[in-house]
Design an enzyme around this catalytic site. Sequence first.
Site, PDB file in Angstrom:
ATOM      1  N   HIS A 120      -3.090 -11.180   0.809  1.00  0.00           N
ATOM      2  CA  HIS A 120      -2.184 -10.644   1.829  1.00  0.00           C
ATOM      3  C   HIS A 120      -2.802  -9.450   2.520  1.00  0.00           C
ATOM      4  O   HIS A 120      -3.561  -8.696   1.934  1.00  0.00           O
ATOM      5  CB  HIS A 120      -0.823 -10.252   1.237  1.00  0.00           C
ATOM      6  CG  HIS A 120      -0.924  -9.337   0.055  1.00  0.00           C
ATOM      7  ND1 HIS A 120      -1.244  -9.785  -1.214  1.00  0.00           N
ATOM      8  CD2 HIS A 120      -0.770  -8.003  -0.059  1.00  0.00           C
ATOM      9  CE1 HIS A 120      -1.265  -8.766  -2.046  1.00  0.00           C
ATOM     10  NE2 HIS A 120      -0.993  -7.665  -1.367  1.00  0.00           N
TER      11      HIS A 120
ATOM     12  N   HIS B 271      -1.887  -5.941   4.498  1.00  0.00           N
ATOM     13  CA  HIS B 271      -0.841  -4.943   4.739  1.00  0.00           C
ATOM     14  C   HIS B 271      -0.968  -4.448   6.184  1.00  0.00           C
ATOM     15  O   HIS B 271      -2.069  -4.110   6.631  1.00  0.00           O
ATOM     16  CB  HIS B 271      -1.038  -3.712   3.847  1.00  0.00           C
ATOM     17  CG  HIS B 271      -0.837  -3.948   2.380  1.00  0.00           C
ATOM     18  ND1 HIS B 271       0.313  -3.594   1.719  1.00  0.00           N
ATOM     19  CD2 HIS B 271      -1.646  -4.492   1.444  1.00  0.00           C
ATOM     20  CE1 HIS B 271       0.199  -3.899   0.430  1.00  0.00           C
ATOM     21  NE2 HIS B 271      -0.978  -4.450   0.237  1.00  0.00           N
TER      22      HIS B 271
HETATM   23  P1  5GP Z   1      -1.136  -5.276  -3.397  1.00  0.00           P
HETATM   24  O1  5GP Z   1      -1.351  -4.099  -4.262  1.00  0.00           O
HETATM   25  O2  5GP Z   1      -1.241  -6.552  -4.181  1.00  0.00           O
HETATM   26  O3  5GP Z   1      -1.970  -5.278  -2.170  1.00  0.00           O
HETATM   27  O4  5GP Z   1       0.323  -5.102  -2.848  1.00  0.00           O
HETATM   28  C1  5GP Z   1       1.417  -5.888  -3.142  1.00  0.00           C
HETATM   29  C2  5GP Z   1       2.516  -5.403  -2.261  1.00  0.00           C
HETATM   30  O5  5GP Z   1       3.603  -6.289  -2.411  1.00  0.00           O
HETATM   31  C3  5GP Z   1       3.011  -4.001  -2.586  1.00  0.00           C
HETATM   32  O6  5GP Z   1       2.936  -3.204  -1.422  1.00  0.00           O
HETATM   33  C4  5GP Z   1       4.444  -4.216  -3.050  1.00  0.00           C
HETATM   34  O7  5GP Z   1       5.294  -3.189  -2.620  1.00  0.00           O
HETATM   35  C5  5GP Z   1       4.801  -5.548  -2.439  1.00  0.00           C
HETATM   36  N1  5GP Z   1       5.716  -6.360  -3.192  1.00  0.00           N
HETATM   37  C6  5GP Z   1       5.773  -6.507  -4.546  1.00  0.00           C
HETATM   38  N2  5GP Z   1       6.722  -7.398  -4.883  1.00  0.00           N
HETATM   39  C7  5GP Z   1       7.271  -7.835  -3.714  1.00  0.00           C
HETATM   40  C8  5GP Z   1       8.315  -8.772  -3.414  1.00  0.00           C
HETATM   41  O8  5GP Z   1       8.928  -9.389  -4.268  1.00  0.00           O
HETATM   42  N3  5GP Z   1       8.589  -8.957  -2.095  1.00  0.00           N
HETATM   43  C9  5GP Z   1       7.945  -8.285  -1.090  1.00  0.00           C
HETATM   44  N4  5GP Z   1       8.299  -8.547   0.168  1.00  0.00           N
HETATM   45  N5  5GP Z   1       6.963  -7.384  -1.355  1.00  0.00           N
HETATM   46  C10 5GP Z   1       6.637  -7.179  -2.648  1.00  0.00           C
END
Ligand code: 5GP
Length: 145
Positions: A102, A104
């Site tokens: 993903h 951001h």
């Molecule tokens: P990563 O550290 O993997 O780049 O970020 C994962 C992101 O997903 C984090 O910013 C967190 O806040 C978000 N996130 C975690 N669980 C969920 C969820 O169930 N739904 C959504 N929409 N975002 C999530």
Amino acid sequence: MAYDDTNIFAGILRGEIPAVRVYEDDRTLAMLDIMPQSVGHTLVLPKSAAENIFDIDPDSAASVIRTTRLVACAIRSAFQPEGMLLQQFNGAVAGQTVFHFHMHIVPRYENQPLRGHSHNAVDSELLEQHAEKIRSALTLIPDSS
Ligand code: 5GP
């Protein structure tokens, strides 16, 4: 490591877990982050199974960038941030917490420090209000059909 389809974003893509969606096409989904680091923080996911930059297929990666650009334009129009940060983490040691690729999109506002990564969940009604602004802005951006 093989892609693990029990991750939360795979569940969202299957429709098993709710999400505040702002844009969707055949290859990608954009949804609000439930723990936003700033107002309008959005995540763009490929619909194909991929954990990180190393296993995503190039066409899906290109689609993610295309959607990221489109949604970033809508966020800029909706909230008028002074800047826009794009971030993408690969591996736990790099900060990745959900193991489905993903991007951001994090709007940056003058004199407003970012909230912590994956820290404070925001009320879903407020997220829905923000999403509605982004969806409305998207209708005015060329190439959003
Ligand atoms: P990563 O550290 O993997 O780049 O970020 C994962 C992101 O997903 C984090 O910013 C967190 O806040 C978000 N996130 C975690 N669980 C969920 C969820 O169930 N739904 C959504 N929409 N975002 C999530």
